[in-house]
Enzyme design. Structure first.
Site, PDB file in Angstrom:
ATOM      1  N   ARG A 276     -20.473  -6.429   0.724  1.00 34.51           N
ATOM      2  CA  ARG A 276     -20.923  -6.249  -0.723  1.00 34.51           C
ATOM      3  C   ARG A 276     -20.552  -7.836  -1.347  1.00 34.51           C
ATOM      4  O   ARG A 276     -20.914  -7.934  -2.416  1.00 34.51           O
ATOM      5  CB  ARG A 276     -20.083  -5.370  -1.329  1.00 34.51           C
TER       6      ARG A 276
ATOM      7  N   LYS B  44       8.689   0.189 -23.437  1.00 34.91           N
ATOM      8  CA  LYS B  44       7.252   0.428 -23.347  1.00 34.91           C
ATOM      9  C   LYS B  44       6.707   1.719 -23.587  1.00 34.91           C
ATOM     10  O   LYS B  44       7.390   2.684 -22.595  1.00 34.91           O
ATOM     11  CB  LYS B  44       6.688  -0.178 -21.900  1.00 34.91           C
TER      12      LYS B  44
ATOM     13  N   PRO C 116      -9.135  -2.673  -0.421  1.00 32.32           N
ATOM     14  CA  PRO C 116      -7.900  -2.760   0.357  1.00 32.32           C
ATOM     15  C   PRO C 116      -6.558  -2.941  -0.565  1.00 32.32           C
ATOM     16  O   PRO C 116      -6.499  -3.944  -1.319  1.00 32.32           O
ATOM     17  CB  PRO C 116      -8.003  -3.840   1.119  1.00 32.32           C
ATOM     18  N   GLU C 117      -5.573  -2.358  -0.567  1.00 33.63           N
ATOM     19  CA  GLU C 117      -4.325  -2.311  -1.203  1.00 33.63           C
ATOM     20  C   GLU C 117      -3.441  -3.151  -0.456  1.00 33.63           C
ATOM     21  O   GLU C 117      -3.674  -3.593   0.749  1.00 33.63           O
ATOM     22  CB  GLU C 117      -3.827  -0.840  -1.546  1.00 33.63           C
TER      23      GLU C 117
END
Length: 308
Positions: A125, A168, A2-3
């Protein structure tokens, strides 16, 4: 996994049952999830009142009147079942597409609240976990130390993006997924935000800062669309992929509005674009984008793909 929008949706679903209520009884049906439970876990919760329920990146945090905070992480398949005292509840079997998931045998933590609600943590899980830490050391604890800014907070501005990404050469998508910079962004919503901003996922992150460190127009656009994508996803209840669903048993709807994620080979949904959604692999993850409306930046040679 899940985000952020999914975790925020869970937080909102848990709040009516937990905030302001005390833990009257906590039952563990196994000694560990991903990690062992903290010592005297049940005893430290029972009798304590939940003063607030918050989210930090993809973690849930429940402040307790004992001066400790309960940290909860859903892992890949973790979820909470909520039974309210008015009789409203959800069946564990309603949450997952896979019938083996969400069954009572995977109910590992049962929290009986003083207001009559019961909150059950189910995790087939067992990649989720729970921890207890002193509230005054929360920001420096092992879970949050070094964690970046919240993408739904006022901290995420164009100036912040320029400062974090300046000089970066890291690909833009990788920089956005770096939890040390911005905490909580995941693969789905980064793909969607980059598409809305018209930024190529392999562009160097530093291209969003000018030579003097000021943000570029694209940095301003990216800061705005990240917030928009996440806010829309939270409003829609998140996205249901594989076996994820919410505390009220309903499926997330934002996946129906995906512009590029998991839409390889389909027409780009940008009006007038005419391009096709493509897919490359970055750091072992699928990246979905439209090369027609996301052409900017220096690109790295795409990784050859195997048939899906």
């Amino acid at each position: 996994m899940p985000e952020l929008p999914e975790v925020e949706t869970v937080r909102r679903g848990l709040a009516p049952a937990m905030v302001g209520a005390t833990f009257s009884r906590v039952t563990l049906r196994r000694p560990n999830l991903r990690f062992p439970f903290p010592e005297r876990f049940c005893a430290r919760l029972e009798g304590r009142r939940v003063t607030g329920l918050a989210r930090r990146a993809k973690y849930l945090t429940a402040g307790l009147d004992s001066g400790e905070t309960l940290i909860m992480h859903l892992g890949m398949s973790g979820r909470f079942d909520v039974a309210m005292p008015d009789g409203s509840n959800t069946s564990p079997g309603d949450f997952y597409l896979d019938g083996a998931l969400g069954t009572p045998k995977h109910d590992h933590v049962v929290m009986a609240m003083g207001n009559g609600a019961t909150v059950t943590y189910n995790d087939a899980r067992r990649f989720g976990f729970m921890d207890l830490v002193p509230t005054d050391t929360l920001a420096a604890c092992r879970h949050f130390a070094g964690m970046g800014i919240e993408p739904l907070s006022a901290d995420l501005t164009a100036e912040t993006i320029a400062r974090l990404f300046r000089h970066k050469i890291t690909p833009l998508k990788a920089a956005l997924l770096d939890q040390r910079l911005i905490a909580g962004l995941g693969n789905i919503y980064v793909c969607e935000a980059l598409h809305r901003a018209g930024l190529h996922p392999e562009a160097a992150a530093g291209t969003l800062a000018k030579a003097d460190g000021a943000p570029t127009p694209k940095a301003r656009l990216l800061a705005r669309v990240i917030g928009e994508v996440l806010t829309e996803a939270v409003a829609a209840g998140g996205s249901t992929l594989r076996d994820y669903a919410h505390t009220d048993g309903t499926s997330g709807a934002f996946q129906q509005a995906f512009r590029v994620y998991d839409r390889v080979g389909e027409a780009c949904r940008t009006k007038g674009c005419g391009g096709t959604v493509g897919r490359i692999v970055q750091s072992g993850r699928s990246t979905f984008f439209c090369a027609t409306c996301q052409p900017s930046g220096t690109r790295i040679a795409p990784t050859p793909l195997k048939p899906r």
